[in-house]
Scaffold this active site. Structure first.
Site, PDB file in Angstrom:
ATOM      1  N   HIS A 100      -9.735 -55.391 -31.558  1.00 52.22           N
ATOM      2  CA  HIS A 100      -9.437 -54.544 -30.388  1.00 52.22           C
ATOM      3  C   HIS A 100      -8.201 -53.689 -30.682  1.00 52.22           C
ATOM      4  O   HIS A 100      -7.070 -54.048 -30.358  1.00 52.22           O
ATOM      5  CB  HIS A 100      -9.213 -55.388 -29.138  1.00 52.22           C
ATOM      6  CG  HIS A 100      -9.272 -54.569 -27.875  1.00 52.22           C
ATOM      7  ND1 HIS A 100     -10.310 -54.661 -26.971  1.00 52.22           N
ATOM      8  CD2 HIS A 100      -8.450 -53.613 -27.385  1.00 52.22           C
ATOM      9  CE1 HIS A 100     -10.109 -53.815 -25.980  1.00 52.22           C
ATOM     10  NE2 HIS A 100      -8.972 -53.165 -26.211  1.00 52.22           N
ATOM     11  N   HIS A 126      -7.250 -49.382 -30.610  1.00 57.60           N
ATOM     12  CA  HIS A 126      -7.679 -48.009 -30.369  1.00 57.60           C
ATOM     13  C   HIS A 126      -7.051 -47.058 -31.390  1.00 57.60           C
ATOM     14  O   HIS A 126      -5.928 -47.267 -31.851  1.00 57.60           O
ATOM     15  CB  HIS A 126      -7.310 -47.590 -28.953  1.00 57.60           C
ATOM     16  CG  HIS A 126      -8.086 -48.298 -27.894  1.00 57.60           C
ATOM     17  ND1 HIS A 126      -9.345 -47.902 -27.514  1.00 57.60           N
ATOM     18  CD2 HIS A 126      -7.802 -49.407 -27.168  1.00 57.60           C
ATOM     19  CE1 HIS A 126      -9.792 -48.716 -26.577  1.00 57.60           C
ATOM     20  NE2 HIS A 126      -8.885 -49.654 -26.353  1.00 57.60           N
ATOM     21  N   HIS A 183     -15.432 -52.379 -22.569  1.00 61.18           N
ATOM     22  CA  HIS A 183     -14.284 -52.939 -21.868  1.00 61.18           C
ATOM     23  C   HIS A 183     -14.739 -53.491 -20.511  1.00 61.18           C
ATOM     24  O   HIS A 183     -15.605 -52.919 -19.857  1.00 61.18           O
ATOM     25  CB  HIS A 183     -13.236 -51.859 -21.596  1.00 61.18           C
ATOM     26  CG  HIS A 183     -12.393 -51.511 -22.780  1.00 61.18           C
ATOM     27  ND1 HIS A 183     -12.926 -51.198 -23.999  1.00 61.18           N
ATOM     28  CD2 HIS A 183     -11.039 -51.399 -22.904  1.00 61.18           C
ATOM     29  CE1 HIS A 183     -11.935 -50.914 -24.834  1.00 61.18           C
ATOM     30  NE2 HIS A 183     -10.782 -51.037 -24.197  1.00 61.18           N
ATOM     31  N   GLU A 202     -10.427 -56.179 -17.054  1.00 66.23           N
ATOM     32  CA  GLU A 202      -9.007 -55.890 -17.281  1.00 66.23           C
ATOM     33  C   GLU A 202      -8.391 -55.509 -15.934  1.00 66.23           C
ATOM     34  O   GLU A 202      -7.644 -56.274 -15.337  1.00 66.23           O
ATOM     35  CB  GLU A 202      -8.848 -54.764 -18.300  1.00 66.23           C
ATOM     36  CG  GLU A 202      -7.393 -54.393 -18.586  1.00 66.23           C
ATOM     37  CD  GLU A 202      -7.264 -53.165 -19.471  1.00 66.23           C
ATOM     38  OE1 GLU A 202      -6.190 -52.997 -20.060  1.00 66.23           O
ATOM     39  OE2 GLU A 202      -8.224 -52.372 -19.565  1.00 66.23           O
ATOM     40  N   ASP A 227      -4.565 -53.760 -28.850  1.00 69.10           N
ATOM     41  CA  ASP A 227      -4.922 -52.684 -27.927  1.00 69.10           C
ATOM     42  C   ASP A 227      -4.308 -51.350 -28.374  1.00 69.10           C
ATOM     43  O   ASP A 227      -4.949 -50.592 -29.105  1.00 69.10           O
ATOM     44  CB  ASP A 227      -4.515 -53.056 -26.501  1.00 69.10           C
ATOM     45  CG  ASP A 227      -5.311 -52.305 -25.444  1.00 69.10           C
ATOM     46  OD1 ASP A 227      -6.290 -51.611 -25.796  1.00 69.10           O
ATOM     47  OD2 ASP A 227      -4.965 -52.405 -24.257  1.00 69.10           O
ATOM     48  N   ASP A 228      -3.103 -51.053 -27.926  1.00 70.93           N
ATOM     49  CA  ASP A 228      -2.433 -49.781 -28.238  1.00 70.93           C
ATOM     50  C   ASP A 228      -0.980 -50.047 -28.614  1.00 70.93           C
ATOM     51  O   ASP A 228      -0.080 -49.893 -27.773  1.00 70.93           O
ATOM     52  CB  ASP A 228      -2.483 -48.834 -27.034  1.00 70.93           C
ATOM     53  CG  ASP A 228      -3.894 -48.415 -26.673  1.00 70.93           C
ATOM     54  OD1 ASP A 228      -4.517 -47.691 -27.471  1.00 70.93           O
ATOM     55  OD2 ASP A 228      -4.373 -48.818 -25.591  1.00 70.93           O
TER      56      ASP A 228
END
Length: 339
Positions: free
Chosen positions: A16, A18, A200, A203, A281-282
């Site tokens: 996961h 991005h 996704h 969340e 994630d980011d």
């Protein structure tokens, strides 16, 4: 007393991450200056930004910062640099397989259209993999806030490159703004080509969001999925069907899904038998890559080394890595534990 084993030596898969969000902060600053892009204070002096996306205004701010960061990627060499550095960072943390998620439509106007953009990213991923020793695959992701027809276009594009670097089809952005069932035709296109379904869910919305990903999109994995912990029945379904949740603790706290790391129900999901792949994630916006997620498992959630090794195994088993590589990594995880 047993000394804790070094987590950066633990082989693992990262499922996961991005594309834009994988960028190093230093690279963002350098490219912004090269291209004359003005960065807001939240991406420069006050980095990492203070975020809270549980209301519409907060999510809009998060997306705005993400879009500004995307705008510094203007030349093919910027794309090659991003992936080369991401692969180096993965290797330093013991990650041996990376599945990076991208919506090519966010870059298509700069790189000659959807197809040429995806080909550029795949070539950069291949080059980064060969130089770093980290296997890299691409997940093409549609945007929940756009029309489902756009998702079908992306699904057909992903299918063209199935077996040539693309391993899955995803659905990102705020799940409160697009129901999973609206995108079922796009996911059927992808599934017919044996691409993984990795939307996704769970969340910013509750467990029903996860259930819809499973029921309507035949999810193999769920991006985040952390809210599944609110339903015993749903956790049992995920465990029984071996549907992996890509849990990103630092991101959950950064976006206000959880108030603190202690409030992320990682232990609850794990004890319920739900397969888990920890993710970053980011990192660009949360200032935390993959290794700190494993450190949280040890220091906050009380995972012993045998359980941490199982987390790594679950990430490998839930990946699209070649079977030969999976076998190799699982053996090396066993060696890490017995060392």
């Amino acid at each position: 007393m047993e000394m804790p084993r070094p987590l950066d030596r633990l082989p693992k898969a990262h499922l996961h991450l991005h594309f834009t969000g994988s960028m190093r902060h230093s690279t963002l600053i350098e490219l912004a200056r090269e291209h004359g892009v003005h960065l807001p204070d939240a991406l420069e002096q006050d980095w990492p930004p203070r975020l809270r996306a549980t209301d519409e205004r907060g999510w809009f701010r998060f997306q705005r910062l993400y879009d500004i960061a995307r705008s510094v990627l203007r030349r093919p060499e910027d794309v090659y640099r991003l992936l080369a550095e991401a692969a180096q960072d993965e290797a330093a943390e013991g990650s041996r397989w990376l599945e990076i998620q991208v919506d090519p439509s966010g870059y298509a106007h700069r790189f000659g259209g959807l197809t040429s953009t995806l080909e550029l990213i795949l070539d950069a991923a291949d080059r980064a993999a060969r130089s770093s020793g980290v296997g890299i695959a691409v997940i093409v992701a549609a945007n929940r806030t756009r029309h489902p027809l756009d998702a079908r276009t992306l699904a057909r594009l992903a299918v063209q490159y199935a077996g040539r670097g693309v391993v899955g089809f995803g659905l990102s952005n705020d799940e409160r703004r697009g129901r999973a069932r609206d995108f079922d035709r796009a996911f059927r296109i992808a599934k017919r080509a044996d691409l993984l379904s990795v939307p996704h869910g769970g969340e910013l919305s509750g467990p029903q969001s996860v259930a819809e990903c499973v029921d309507d999109l035949e999810a193999d994995r769920v991006g985040h999925g952390v809210r599944a912990a609110e339903s015993e029945r749903l956790m049992a379904r995920l465990a029984d069907r071996r549907i992996c949740c890509e849990i990103c603790p630092t991101s959950n706290v950064g976006l206000g899904v959880a108030d603190s790391p202690e409030d992320v129900p990682l232990r609850r999901l794990f004890d319920a038998g739900v397969p888990i792949a920890l993710g970053a994630d980011d990192p660009l916006l949360f200032s935390s890559r993959l290794l700190p997620q494993y450190e949280l498992a040890r220091t906050v959630y009380g995972f012993r080394d045998a359980e941490i090794a199982e987390l790594a195994r679950q990430s490998v088993r839930s990946s699209a890595a070649p079977e030969s590589l999976k076998k190799e990594l699982l053996a090396e995880i066993d060696q890490w534990l017995t060392r």
